[in-house]
Design a protein around this motif. Structure first.
Motif, PDB file in Angstrom:
ATOM      1  N   LYS A   1     -15.178  -7.636   4.605  1.00  0.00           N
ATOM      2  CA  LYS A   1     -15.655  -8.554   5.578  1.00  0.00           C
ATOM      3  C   LYS A   1     -16.845  -7.957   6.446  1.00  0.00           C
ATOM      4  O   LYS A   1     -17.957  -8.520   6.498  1.00  0.00           O
ATOM      5  N   ARG A   2     -16.757  -6.405   6.676  1.00  0.00           N
ATOM      6  CA  ARG A   2     -17.784  -5.886   7.509  1.00  0.00           C
ATOM      7  C   ARG A   2     -19.014  -5.680   6.566  1.00  0.00           C
ATOM      8  O   ARG A   2     -20.241  -5.882   7.030  1.00  0.00           O
ATOM      9  N   LEU A   3     -18.769  -5.120   5.410  1.00  0.00           N
ATOM     10  CA  LEU A   3     -19.936  -4.918   4.506  1.00  0.00           C
ATOM     11  C   LEU A   3     -20.495  -6.412   4.158  1.00  0.00           C
ATOM     12  O   LEU A   3     -22.023  -6.264   3.890  1.00  0.00           O
ATOM     13  N   ALA A   4     -19.902  -7.514   4.224  1.00  0.00           N
ATOM     14  CA  ALA A   4     -20.601  -8.683   3.930  1.00  0.00           C
ATOM     15  C   ALA A   4     -21.559  -9.049   4.790  1.00  0.00           C
ATOM     16  O   ALA A   4     -22.522  -9.780   4.340  1.00  0.00           O
ATOM     17  N   TYR A   5     -21.621  -8.866   6.022  1.00  0.00           N
ATOM     18  CA  TYR A   5     -22.396  -9.127   7.029  1.00  0.00           C
ATOM     19  C   TYR A   5     -23.751  -8.461   6.701  1.00  0.00           C
ATOM     20  O   TYR A   5     -24.886  -9.058   7.191  1.00  0.00           O
ATOM     21  N   TYR A   6     -23.876  -7.495   5.994  1.00  0.00           N
ATOM     22  CA  TYR A   6     -25.274  -6.836   5.759  1.00  0.00           C
ATOM     23  C   TYR A   6     -25.534  -6.829   4.161  1.00  0.00           C
ATOM     24  O   TYR A   6     -26.487  -6.432   3.843  1.00  0.00           O
ATOM     25  N   ASP A   7     -24.671  -7.953   3.533  1.00  0.00           N
ATOM     26  CA  ASP A   7     -24.758  -8.219   2.048  1.00  0.00           C
ATOM     27  C   ASP A   7     -24.951  -6.441   1.457  1.00  0.00           C
ATOM     28  O   ASP A   7     -25.723  -6.443   0.652  1.00  0.00           O
ATOM     29  N   LEU A   8     -23.954  -5.847   1.762  1.00  0.00           N
ATOM     30  CA  LEU A   8     -23.627  -4.680   1.048  1.00  0.00           C
ATOM     31  C   LEU A   8     -22.596  -4.539   0.084  1.00  0.00           C
ATOM     32  O   LEU A   8     -21.647  -5.360   0.374  1.00  0.00           O
ATOM     33  N   GLN A   9     -22.338  -3.697  -0.933  1.00  0.00           N
ATOM     34  CA  GLN A   9     -21.324  -3.784  -1.859  1.00  0.00           C
ATOM     35  C   GLN A   9     -20.607  -2.368  -1.888  1.00  0.00           C
ATOM     36  O   GLN A   9     -21.320  -1.130  -1.670  1.00  0.00           O
ATOM     37  N   SER A  10     -19.145  -2.583  -2.235  1.00  0.00           N
ATOM     38  CA  SER A  10     -18.461  -1.498  -2.426  1.00  0.00           C
ATOM     39  C   SER A  10     -17.526  -1.813  -3.398  1.00  0.00           C
ATOM     40  O   SER A  10     -17.118  -2.929  -3.136  1.00  0.00           O
ATOM     41  N   LYS A  11     -16.933  -1.142  -4.095  1.00  0.00           N
ATOM     42  CA  LYS A  11     -15.536  -1.450  -5.160  1.00  0.00           C
ATOM     43  C   LYS A  11     -14.418  -0.761  -4.443  1.00  0.00           C
ATOM     44  O   LYS A  11     -14.160   0.439  -4.232  1.00  0.00           O
ATOM     45  N   LEU A  12     -13.671  -1.826  -3.781  1.00  0.00           N
ATOM     46  CA  LEU A  12     -12.576  -1.241  -2.695  1.00  0.00           C
ATOM     47  C   LEU A  12     -11.359  -1.672  -3.412  1.00  0.00           C
ATOM     48  O   LEU A  12     -11.041  -2.686  -3.971  1.00  0.00           O
ATOM     49  N   GLN A  13     -10.370  -0.730  -3.322  1.00  0.00           N
ATOM     50  CA  GLN A  13      -8.783  -0.833  -3.913  1.00  0.00           C
ATOM     51  C   GLN A  13      -7.930  -0.583  -2.895  1.00  0.00           C
ATOM     52  O   GLN A  13      -8.227   0.313  -2.207  1.00  0.00           O
ATOM     53  N   THR A  14      -6.902  -0.928  -2.754  1.00  0.00           N
ATOM     54  CA  THR A  14      -5.494  -0.838  -2.041  1.00  0.00           C
ATOM     55  C   THR A  14      -4.689   0.315  -2.863  1.00  0.00           C
ATOM     56  O   THR A  14      -4.313  -0.072  -4.063  1.00  0.00           O
ATOM     57  N   VAL A  15      -4.781   1.589  -2.277  1.00  0.00           N
ATOM     58  CA  VAL A  15      -4.219   2.591  -3.411  1.00  0.00           C
ATOM     59  C   VAL A  15      -3.445   3.681  -2.281  1.00  0.00           C
ATOM     60  O   VAL A  15      -4.169   3.920  -1.237  1.00  0.00           O
ATOM     61  N   ASN A  16      -2.410   4.374  -2.803  1.00  0.00           N
ATOM     62  CA  ASN A  16      -2.063   5.448  -2.142  1.00  0.00           C
ATOM     63  C   ASN A  16      -2.815   6.617  -2.774  1.00  0.00           C
ATOM     64  O   ASN A  16      -2.641   7.155  -4.053  1.00  0.00           O
ATOM     65  N   ALA A  17      -3.597   7.491  -2.072  1.00  0.00           N
ATOM     66  CA  ALA A  17      -4.383   8.559  -2.767  1.00  0.00           C
ATOM     67  C   ALA A  17      -3.786   9.625  -3.403  1.00  0.00           C
ATOM     68  O   ALA A  17      -4.401  10.385  -3.744  1.00  0.00           O
ATOM     69  N   GLU A  18      -2.498   9.596  -3.222  1.00  0.00           N
ATOM     70  CA  GLU A  18      -1.762  10.648  -3.885  1.00  0.00           C
ATOM     71  C   GLU A  18      -1.987  10.642  -5.393  1.00  0.00           C
ATOM     72  O   GLU A  18      -1.884  11.517  -6.145  1.00  0.00           O
ATOM     73  N   THR A  19      -2.282   9.353  -5.916  1.00  0.00           N
ATOM     74  CA  THR A  19      -2.585   8.884  -7.358  1.00  0.00           C
ATOM     75  C   THR A  19      -3.940   8.252  -7.357  1.00  0.00           C
ATOM     76  O   THR A  19      -3.703   7.017  -6.976  1.00  0.00           O
ATOM     77  N   ILE A  20      -4.991   8.945  -7.561  1.00  0.00           N
ATOM     78  CA  ILE A  20      -6.416   8.171  -7.458  1.00  0.00           C
ATOM     79  C   ILE A  20      -6.731   7.717  -8.899  1.00  0.00           C
ATOM     80  O   ILE A  20      -6.621   8.351  -9.868  1.00  0.00           O
ATOM     81  N   PRO A  21      -6.760   6.286  -9.006  1.00  0.00           N
ATOM     82  CA  PRO A  21      -7.071   5.693 -10.136  1.00  0.00           C
ATOM     83  C   PRO A  21      -8.478   5.804 -10.789  1.00  0.00           C
ATOM     84  O   PRO A  21      -9.197   4.680 -10.940  1.00  0.00           O
ATOM     85  N   PHE A  22      -8.900   7.104 -10.957  1.00  0.00           N
ATOM     86  CA  PHE A  22     -10.164   7.242 -11.699  1.00  0.00           C
ATOM     87  C   PHE A  22     -10.270   8.522 -12.639  1.00  0.00           C
ATOM     88  O   PHE A  22      -9.337   9.307 -12.208  1.00  0.00           O
ATOM     89  N   PRO A  23     -10.960   8.517 -13.544  1.00  0.00           N
ATOM     90  CA  PRO A  23     -10.839   9.713 -14.468  1.00  0.00           C
ATOM     91  C   PRO A  23     -11.363  11.181 -13.966  1.00  0.00           C
ATOM     92  O   PRO A  23     -11.820  11.100 -12.676  1.00  0.00           O
ATOM     93  N   ASP A  24     -11.081  12.003 -14.799  1.00  0.00           N
ATOM     94  CA  ASP A  24     -11.340  13.372 -14.284  1.00  0.00           C
ATOM     95  C   ASP A  24     -12.691  13.633 -13.985  1.00  0.00           C
ATOM     96  O   ASP A  24     -13.836  12.778 -14.762  1.00  0.00           O
ATOM     97  N   LYS A  25     -13.468  14.249 -13.364  1.00  0.00           N
ATOM     98  CA  LYS A  25     -14.957  14.422 -13.063  1.00  0.00           C
ATOM     99  C   LYS A  25     -15.961  13.326 -13.040  1.00  0.00           C
ATOM    100  O   LYS A  25     -16.741  12.935 -13.686  1.00  0.00           O
TER     101      LYS A  25
END
Ligand SMILES: C[S@@+](CC[C@H](N)C(=O)[O-])C[C@H]1O[C@@H](n2cnc3c(N)ncnc32)[C@H](O)[C@@H]1O
Length: 254
Positions: A99-123
């Motif tokens: 909601k906060r980014l939307a006020y400024y028309d800014l983007q991010s790819k946000l996810q609900t995640v426990n960062a003990e396992t981060i769903p992105f590839p290596d490097k």
């Protein structure tokens, strides 16, 4: 999800960090004015974030923020033009930041995640940023290992952990151990049981260097904060060195 991490999640689902401040009273929750007041309060209290993060130096870089909370720093990364991703353990943080980014028309790819396992590839990332988050997790060292895995060679981790030895933690020890007759409790016990969500950890500089042992260059810098200085007489405040500060900021290169 195990017992402790689900209690950590329940704690932060009740309201992202910074949204409980009494100075927000009278402002409509999630309005632009409310968010801008949160921003004013945050950088008044924690101005060192700008020199630690150096948002504008990372324009166009692939950045992941772990633990976006109410999204104040996420907004700065987005304004600085990062190719931005964010995760948080809670829906509340992800929804509030969206909601906060939307006020400024800014983007991010946000996810609900426990960062003990981060769903992105290596490097994958140039920068991984996390301010006041990892010490709330059940297995902080596991998150640091994940950060090391997802950073590109030469990429940077910028993180803030709570210090074990600081004016704030000593005050907490007096209040929650000494004055309660719990003489067997150390600072780590007090932080675990009384600092924000259950299970909060705190570290010496040497412990932090060990956790970041996989990284090639590791710099730990401590900062005195307003949380250290409350109740301290004004004539003493300027005499206290940063090495007695509550925030330990780590810059670590992969
Ligand atoms: C003290 S707040 C800090 C938020 C924000 N970085 C700030 O400085 O305002 C801690 C945040 O970390 C998140 N968090 C705690 N454990 C986490 C985990 N294992 N994975 C992802 N986020 C976590 C919480 O949900 C909460 O939003």
């Amino acid at each position: 999800m195990s017992g402790l991490i689900s209690r950590v999640k329940t704690y932060w689902e009740a309201g992202p960090c910074g949204t409980e401040d009494p100075r927000l009273q009278g402002l409509e929750v999630n309005s632009r004015e409310w968010f801008e007041k949160i921003e004013d309060i945050r950088y008044f209290q924690e101005p060192m974030i700008f020199s630690a993060a150096q948002f504008t130096r990372h324009r166009g870089k692939k950045v992941l923020e772990i633990g976006v909370g109410a999204g104040s720093d996420h907004l700065q990364w987005a304004r600085a033009g990062a190719d931005l991703h964010g995760v948080d353990l809670t829906e509340a943080a992800v929804q509030t930041t969206t909601k906060r980014l939307a006020y400024y028309d800014l983007q991010s790819k946000l996810q609900t995640v426990n960062a003990e396992t981060i769903p992105f590839p290596d490097k994958h990332f140039d920068v991984v940023y996390s301010w006041g988050v990892i010490h709330h997790s059940e297995n902080p060292a596991t998150i640091v290992k994940e950060i090391s895995r997802i950073l590109k060679p030469g990429g940077t981790a910028i993180t803030m952990f709570y210090s074990k030895h600081s004016v704030r933690t000593w005050k907490y020890w007096v209040r929650h151990a000494l004055l309660k007759g719990k003489f067997h409790w150390g600072i780590k016990d007090v932080m675990w049981n009384h600092m924000e969500s259950e299970g909060t950890q705190c570290y010496t500089v040497n412990e932090l260097k060990k956790i970041f042992g996989d990284f090639s260059e590791v710099e730990v810098r401590k900062y005195m904060t307003p949380y250290d200085l409350t109740w301290i007489p004004s004539f003493l405040r300027n005499l206290l060195p940063d090495s007695f500060g509550f925030f330990s900021v780590i810059h670590a290169k992969r």
